[in-house]
Design an enzyme around this catalytic site. Structure first.
Site, short mmCIF file in Angstrom:
data_model
loop_
_atom_site.label_atom_id
_atom_site.label_comp_id
_atom_site.label_asym_id
_atom_site.label_seq_id
_atom_site.Cartn_x
_atom_site.Cartn_y
_atom_site.Cartn_z
N ASP A 154 16.63 -3.43 -3.15
CA ASP A 154 15.26 -3.70 -3.59
C ASP A 154 14.80 -5.03 -2.99
O ASP A 154 15.18 -5.34 -1.86
CB ASP A 154 15.20 -3.72 -5.12
CG ASP A 154 13.87 -3.25 -5.67
OD1 ASP A 154 12.88 -4.00 -5.53
OD2 ASP A 154 13.79 -2.14 -6.23
N HIS A 223 9.91 -7.38 -8.23
CA HIS A 223 10.24 -5.95 -8.35
C HIS A 223 11.73 -5.72 -8.51
O HIS A 223 12.19 -4.99 -9.40
CB HIS A 223 9.69 -5.21 -7.13
CG HIS A 223 9.74 -3.72 -7.21
ND1 HIS A 223 10.83 -2.99 -6.78
CD2 HIS A 223 8.85 -2.81 -7.65
CE1 HIS A 223 10.58 -1.70 -6.96
NE2 HIS A 223 9.39 -1.56 -7.48
N SER A 538 9.52 3.49 -9.95
CA SER A 538 10.43 2.38 -9.67
C SER A 538 11.13 1.90 -10.93
O SER A 538 12.29 1.49 -10.91
CB SER A 538 9.67 1.20 -9.06
OG SER A 538 9.36 1.43 -7.71
#
Length: 752
Positions: A154, A223, A538
């Site tokens: 990620d 994220h 996600s």
């Protein structure tokens, strides 16, 4: 910069050499941004055929030397060598060189490296994993995933977050072979007994992206930190977003270890195929047990995940955020778990009071901000607008000190002035000195952050009622209260989130995708030193990765296919009241397998599934060799069976014109002496028969194969209908979804 590519034990001379090579590599790789005829191509060579990684790399350079004419050009062209889990490389080539290389007999495929983008306090309780409550569904024997290693590919991680505390952790497992890669804002102390490894992959990134990030594993976008803490974050008491959703923040496997592979960069979370394949290759070498990738990935390069699965690593991918439109799925390879997003039993009701004392409820993340009007609970003027870009720009509507009701027109691509988003409208109100925003829209499951002014989202019907009040009143007024947090049985859940991408699979219609749904709407998890809401598949992906870690801890001998089967066959298709799960969309409907695969994830059931549909990972090559091999001069076996014959925990027949028979094999992983009875729910218009209808297991017979015959009942060009096959033993149910479409014409396009 060289320090970021090598460990602190490297010599100063090595650093100088590394600096030169790195500058050369990054200079060459800038063509991802697009000014040269050369660009990065991914060359796939299949299994590793040499004993040592150095020998694998040497074979790559021998091949490139033959192509380019010199060892020096070969060395300068290589971006990555894939040398652990599979053999291949990423290299700077012209299109003509790529075409010539594809003709080499050792080469399986040559594909350009493509650009990719990124696709909690309540969700784990909702799934039954309350680690502080007796009688919860936490599987026995997992010890919260202790010593299972989750690789998170990620945007990096923020190591100082409380979610990654390693207090009380035992030493790092001796089997771990990874590294802690250093950078300008990352030293060896940022790795720990919780974050046991960290790498980053930046080859080919444009300058404008690198300027907004750091060449290190550190996460500035948030994220990756959010995803990692969702999967394996340590327990943090009293976490909240400005007082909303307050509770214990933790991952699904809070004692699992985390290995970080940073491949997404900048505020937009941009990365390239070559980087992801390098991360997967390293993760195989390092010894991860689970890989979590909250990103869309092209199926032509899914061989990296296939090799990981063949090494016993379960790979979990996001389904994508392009719902509710059909056939928008990403990551549809059968060897990975593809995750849809669902909603949990939590809402944030926000009260609106009109000047006529009428009370209306919407939802928002409207929290108190010092020295702002948010939640001030004072009546103020109320105005309305259709909130198209044209109307907001062309009119000088005075919103200063007022609340704006935004009733946008439908976002029709053929419209002259399509409606704007919540964030567009919020920025307009802020810029105009407004005190609040009421935004009317159809359900999207996305709650915007109010950013210092009062805000609330309402549905279209409510928006019309407010507008009627405005038009019928000379001096309309309103006030917006602070949001509250409400959880529990009063909230209808789970539901498939509207943004979650839907099937059928555009790549493999003989396979039902997504595989499973998990919480992904308004999930609270770590970002930097705080806790923030994010939504998307996600967020759903690390929920499944955390549960996979628990299953690996409890059943270390289970294959990735067995784990996937356990998750799918135990999933919920109804809520706790027995009502069918709904899928948000236009309009809302009862969910089907193209929305959620097997259903909404059920961790307790997956830990004890009774039966599993296992797959020898070599079987994937038999069914998908023609998909993986993309060379004109290689002929595929014309007798290869359709993919619906693969022993998956689902059945999809996209073209049912005549009776079709498929077989499935189940392995008993429950009580030794067990008898299961089949329950068949045939898709509408299809006759489905099971033989035998009863399976008897004992110490000598742990595996049984059964036959499924599907026959069309009519002759027509139809659409997909859905059913299921469930094996029952007392209270246990092992269910697989079935999808079938009756057809009579080849290459039929359902467009009218």
């Amino acid at each position: 910069m060289a320090k970021g590519f090598f460990s602190s034990s490297s010599s100063r001379a090595h650093h100088r050499v590394a600096w030169v090579l790195l500058c050369l590599c990054m200079m060459l790789c800038r063509v991802h941004g697009g000014s040269s005829s050369r660009k990065v191509y991914i060359v796939y060579l299949g299994d590793v055929k040499h004993g040592h990684p150095d020998h694998v790399v040497a074979s790559h350079h021998d091949m490139l030397t033959t192509l380019l004419g010199s060892k020096e050009e070969s060395m300068a062209s290589v971006v990555y060598n894939y040398k652990h889990g599979f053999s291949g490389f990423a290299a700077m080539l012209t299109p003509e060189q790529a075409e010539r290389l594809a003709e080499f007999p050792e080469v399986i495929s040559v594909e350009p490296s493509r650009r990719h983008k990124a696709s909690t306090t309540r969700s784990w309780d909702f799934l039954g994993l309350n680690y502080q409550m007796s009688g919860s569904a936490v599987p026995h024997g997992t010890n919260y995933g202790e010593d299972v290693i989750i690789g998170v590919i990620d945007s990096g991680i923020w190591p100082e977050s409380r979610s990654f505390s390693d207090q009380g952790y035992p030493p790092i497992p001796s089997r771990w072979k990874g590294m802690c890669q250093l950078g300008p804002d990352w030293d060896k102390n940022n790795c720990s007994r919780k974050i046991i490894g960290a790498r980053f992959y930046s080859a080919g990134l444009p300058d404008e992206v690198l300027k907004t990030d750091s060449l290190s594993p550190r996460d500035y976008g948030g994220h990756g930190t959010h995803c990692a803490s969702t999967a394996a974050g340590s327990a943090v008491q009293a976490a909240s977003f400005n007082g909303l959703a307050k509770g214990v923040a933790r991952g699904g496997a809070p004692h699992a270890r985390i290995a970080v592979y940073k491949t997404l960069w900048g505020a937009q979370g941009i990365g390239y195929t070559s980087d992801f394949l390098a991360a997967i290759d390293d993760a195989i070498h390092d010894g991860v047990d689970v890989l979590s990738l909250s990103v869309g990935f092209p199926d032509e390069n899914s061989f990296g995940a296939l090799h990981a699965v063949q090494k016993g690593i379960t790979v979990v991918y996001a389904a994508g955020n392009d719902g509710p439109r059909p056939q928008t799925l990403e990551n549809t390879s059968p060897w990975v778990i593809t995750v849809a997003a669902s909603k949990v039993d939590r809402s944030f009701p926000t009260a609106i009071t009109l000047g006529n004392n009428q009370h209306i409820l919407g939802q928002s993340l409207n929290y108190h901000v010092v020295n702002s009007s948010a939640g001030s609970s004072r009546f103020t003027g109320l105005v309305s607008d259709e909130c198209t870009i044209a109307s907001l720009n062309a009119t000088a509507k005075d919103v200063k000190g007022k609340i704006l009701l935004c009733s946008p027109l439908p976002d029709d691509p053929l419209a002259i002035a399509p409606g704007i988003t919540f964030n567009n409208a919020l920025q307009y109100v802020r810029n105009g000195g407004g005190s609040g925003l009421i935004f009317a829209q159809y359900t999207t499951d996305l709650l915007g952050v109010c950013q210092g002014i009062a805000c609330v989202i309402v549905d279209l019907d409510t928006g019309k009622k407010i507008k009627k009040y405005i038009l019928g009143t000379s001096s309309p007024m309103a006030k917006i209260e602070l949001a509250r947090t409400v959880i529990g049985k009063e909230i209808s859940a789970p539901k498939v989130a509207s943004f979650s991408s839907r099937g059928p699979s555009p790549d493999y219609p003989e396979i039902i995708k997504p595989d499973i749904a998990a919480p992904g709407a308004n999930i609270l998890a770590a970002v930097g030193n705080s806790y923030v809401f994010m939504s998307g598949t996600s967020m759903a992906t690390p929920h499944v990765a955390g549960i996979v870690a628990l299953l690996k801890a409890q059943h270390p001998d289970w294959s990735p296919a067995a784990i996937k089967s356990a998750i799918i066959t135990s999933a919920h298709v109804t809520d706790e009241r027995g009502m069918p799960i709904l899928a948000e969309g236009l309009p809302r409907k009862i969910a089907d397998p193209f929305d959620y695969g097997g259903g909404n994830i059920n961790p307790g059931g997956a830990a004890d599934p009774g039966l599993v549909y296992d797959i020898d990972p070599r079987d994937y090559n038999k069914f998908f060799g023609c998909t993986i091999i993309r060379r004109a001069n290689v002929s595929c076996d014309a007798t290869t069976l359709p993919a619906y014959h693969l022993n998956l925990p689902s059945i999809a027949i996209p073209e049912l014109r005549h009776p079709i028979t498929v077989w499935r094999t189940v392995t008993n992983v429950g009580e030794v002496n067990s008898v299961y009875h089949a329950e068949v729910q045939s898709p509408a218009g299809v006759k489905m028969e099971i033989e035998p209808p009863v399976l008897v297991f004992n110490a000598m017979n742990k595996v049984h194969t059964f036959k499924v015959k599907l026959s069309p009942m009519w002759k027509l060009q139809g659409d997909y209908t859905f059913g299921s096959i469930t094996w029952h033993k007392e209270q246990k149910a092992v269910r697989i979804p079935v999808a079938a479409r009756i057809t009579i014409q080849d290459f039929y396009a359902d467009v009218a």
